[in-house]
Design a protein around this motif. Structure first.
Motif, PDB file in Angstrom:
ATOM      1  N   ALA A 190      -7.525 -10.948  -4.687  1.00 16.62           N
ATOM      2  CA  ALA A 190      -7.097  -9.236  -4.878  1.00 16.62           C
ATOM      3  C   ALA A 190      -8.123  -8.408  -3.938  1.00 16.62           C
ATOM      4  O   ALA A 190      -9.953  -9.108  -4.910  1.00 16.62           O
ATOM      5  N   LEU A 191      -8.584  -6.721  -4.255  1.00 20.68           N
ATOM      6  CA  LEU A 191      -9.302  -6.042  -3.866  1.00 20.68           C
ATOM      7  C   LEU A 191      -9.548  -4.836  -4.405  1.00 20.68           C
ATOM      8  O   LEU A 191      -7.915  -4.562  -4.746  1.00 20.68           O
ATOM      9  N   VAL A 192     -10.444  -4.243  -5.559  1.00 22.53           N
ATOM     10  CA  VAL A 192     -10.819  -2.523  -6.183  1.00 22.53           C
ATOM     11  C   VAL A 192     -11.217  -1.708  -5.604  1.00 22.53           C
ATOM     12  O   VAL A 192     -12.471  -2.185  -4.948  1.00 22.53           O
ATOM     13  N   LEU A 193     -10.984  -0.669  -5.059  1.00 23.13           N
ATOM     14  CA  LEU A 193     -12.307   0.349  -4.143  1.00 23.13           C
ATOM     15  C   LEU A 193     -11.202   1.752  -4.707  1.00 23.13           C
ATOM     16  O   LEU A 193     -10.201   1.781  -5.077  1.00 23.13           O
ATOM     17  N   CYS A 194     -11.955   2.775  -4.524  1.00 22.87           N
ATOM     18  CA  CYS A 194     -12.086   4.176  -5.070  1.00 22.87           C
ATOM     19  C   CYS A 194     -12.169   4.711  -3.410  1.00 22.87           C
ATOM     20  O   CYS A 194     -12.582   4.628  -3.117  1.00 22.87           O
ATOM     21  N   ASP A 195     -10.641   5.626  -3.050  1.00 23.75           N
ATOM     22  CA  ASP A 195     -10.564   6.273  -2.062  1.00 23.75           C
ATOM     23  C   ASP A 195      -9.776   7.701  -3.043  1.00 23.75           C
ATOM     24  O   ASP A 195      -8.572   7.565  -3.563  1.00 23.75           O
TER      25      ASP A 195
ATOM     26  N   GLN B 296      -5.213  -8.273   4.638  1.00 25.86           N
ATOM     27  CA  GLN B 296      -4.250  -7.748   4.050  1.00 25.86           C
ATOM     28  C   GLN B 296      -3.303  -8.876   4.895  1.00 25.86           C
ATOM     29  O   GLN B 296      -2.273  -9.274   3.923  1.00 25.86           O
ATOM     30  N   ARG B 297      -3.281  -8.818   5.772  1.00 26.12           N
ATOM     31  CA  ARG B 297      -2.016  -9.588   6.653  1.00 26.12           C
ATOM     32  C   ARG B 297      -2.080 -10.812   7.179  1.00 26.12           C
ATOM     33  O   ARG B 297      -1.494 -11.530   6.745  1.00 26.12           O
ATOM     34  N   ARG B 298      -3.787 -10.634   7.351  1.00 26.48           N
ATOM     35  CA  ARG B 298      -4.313 -12.752   7.478  1.00 26.48           C
ATOM     36  C   ARG B 298      -3.977 -12.844   6.038  1.00 26.48           C
ATOM     37  O   ARG B 298      -3.983 -14.769   6.122  1.00 26.48           O
ATOM     38  N   THR B 299      -4.451 -12.277   5.074  1.00 31.45           N
ATOM     39  CA  THR B 299      -4.712 -13.354   3.919  1.00 31.45           C
ATOM     40  C   THR B 299      -3.586 -13.171   2.551  1.00 31.45           C
ATOM     41  O   THR B 299      -3.174 -13.724   1.974  1.00 31.45           O
ATOM     42  N   GLY B 300      -2.266 -12.237   3.360  1.00 32.83           N
ATOM     43  CA  GLY B 300      -1.630 -11.594   1.791  1.00 32.83           C
ATOM     44  C   GLY B 300      -1.935 -11.363   0.520  1.00 32.83           C
ATOM     45  O   GLY B 300      -1.198 -11.426  -0.386  1.00 32.83           O
TER      46      GLY B 300
END
Length: 366
Positions: free
Chosen positions: A157-162, A183-187
């Motif tokens: 899981a990844l968290v970022l701000c945009d 995302q596509r590679r690892t789900g």
């Protein structure tokens, strides 16, 4: 060297006490705002329900189909993305949605959260409380095309701000594409803290590039109250995978309980404004004008990045402004390399305002 998450949390707890008790201090990095459009934005045609059956019962914003439909309609127009109703979860503010997300990760057995600073300090707080390790995956800011991302080649899981709200900058589209490929590679799941989305200063398009991430794996947090800078009305929502909505809903409902019937009134009005042709254009122009004024007067001496969204900038202020000021420097955001910079609220209510024109204004001849 950036501070540890534990030290970052200590600084924020100390700041919480200082900002509440030091009434003489000028909280230039704070969250309170002022602007001339709030009354117009909140003065809508919707009325609070007077049916006793409605007012005597508990209300949940997430149960309002008219509000959910207004949200999906807005994104169909702004992002050209069609969200189904179950892909939207509405709550009274963004903090419970963040906690709901991390509780959902805990329930799903996610063992680690990757992140790119700066992220909202509550992310550190919630992960620490839930025993979820956090791993920083970049030393660079993602508004840079060349920022390196060290993402794990496994489901995570990844968290970022945009936008990167501290700087007022936006994540570079090349970085968004790299994350989409991962995302596509690892789900892997991605949480985009888009609290300040739909406040871009370039008004040629409202579309947010993070809307192109895999919708089955992406949570986007949107706070329309920040888009209009009307924070007294509590309203935010997650765009999320429909199959995970119930997990988040149950967590958030237990965190916040029900909300005031008036909140739905204001939420519907806010979406009406955002989805209008003018949207928040006047506010965005006002924010830009306030920044120009602070630059021209020498209050802002330098900026770490060129702001292009929201109402914050990370800047060096003049000595007079820093006197008796309460500010947040790079330590509060887990950053380094930005000595003497502080977060600056361009809509801070205490900035000196332009002198009003007198009753008889002088005529300026060309």
């Amino acid at each position: 060297m950036s501070v540890s998450p534990a030290e970052l949390l200590r600084l924020h707890r100390e700041l919480d006490g200082t900002s509440r008790t030091n009434k003489a201090g000028r909280f230039l990095s704070g969250w309170q705002t002022t602007h001339p459009y709030a009354g117009r934005y909140l003065n809508g045609t919707h009325v609070v329900a007077q049916d006793p059956g409605t007012l005597q019962n508990y209300n949940f914003l997430s149960d309002s189909t008219s509000l959910t439909d207004a949200i999906t309609g807005f994104h169909a127009k702004a992002d050209d993305v069609a969200y189904e109703r179950d892909a939207v979860y509405v709550s009274s503010g963004s903090s419970p949605l963040l906690l709901g997300f991390f509780l959902a990760l805990k329930e799903m057995g996610v063992e680690e959260v990757c992140y790119v600073p700066p992220v909202y300090y509550s992310c550190y707080y919630f992960c620490d409380s839930l025993g979820i390790p956090m791993r920083q995956v970049s030393a660079d800011l993602l508004h840079s095309e060349t920022a390196e991302l060290d993402l794990p080649e496994r489901r995570s899981a990844l968290v970022l701000c945009d936008p990167i709200w501290v700087f007022g900058t936006t994540v570079h589209e090349r970085q968004i594409e790299k994350i989409a490929q991962w995302q596509r590679r690892t789900g892997s799941l991605v949480l985009v803290d888009g609290t300040f989305q739909y406040t871009r200063w370039d008004r040629s398009s409202r579309a947010e590039p993070t809307s192109r991430l895999d919708r089955d794996l992406t949570f986007r947090l949107v706070s329309p109250t920040k888009s209009l800078a009307v924070h007294g009305t509590r309203f935010a929502y997650l765009l999320l995978p429909p199959e995970l909505r119930e997990t988040v809903r149950y967590a958030c409902a237990n965190i916040t309980g029900a909300t005031s019937a008036a909140n739905e009134h204001f939420a519907r009005r806010i979406m009406e404004v955002l989805d209008s042709d003018e949207s928040n254009d006047a506010l965005v122009r006002h924010i830009q004008a306030e920044r120009d004024r602070l630059l021209d007067s020498g209050v802002i001496r330098a900026e770490a990045g060129l702001p292009e969204a929201g109402y914050y900038t990370f800047a060096v202020l003049d000595d007079a402004s820093m006197k008796d000021a309460i500010v947040m420097d790079q330590r509060f955001f887990g950053l380094d390399r930005f000595d003497n910079h502080v977060r600056v609220n361009l809509l801070y209510p205490g900035w000196s305002q332009p002198e009003p024109c007198s009753a008889v204004c002088p005529v300026v001849k060309s």
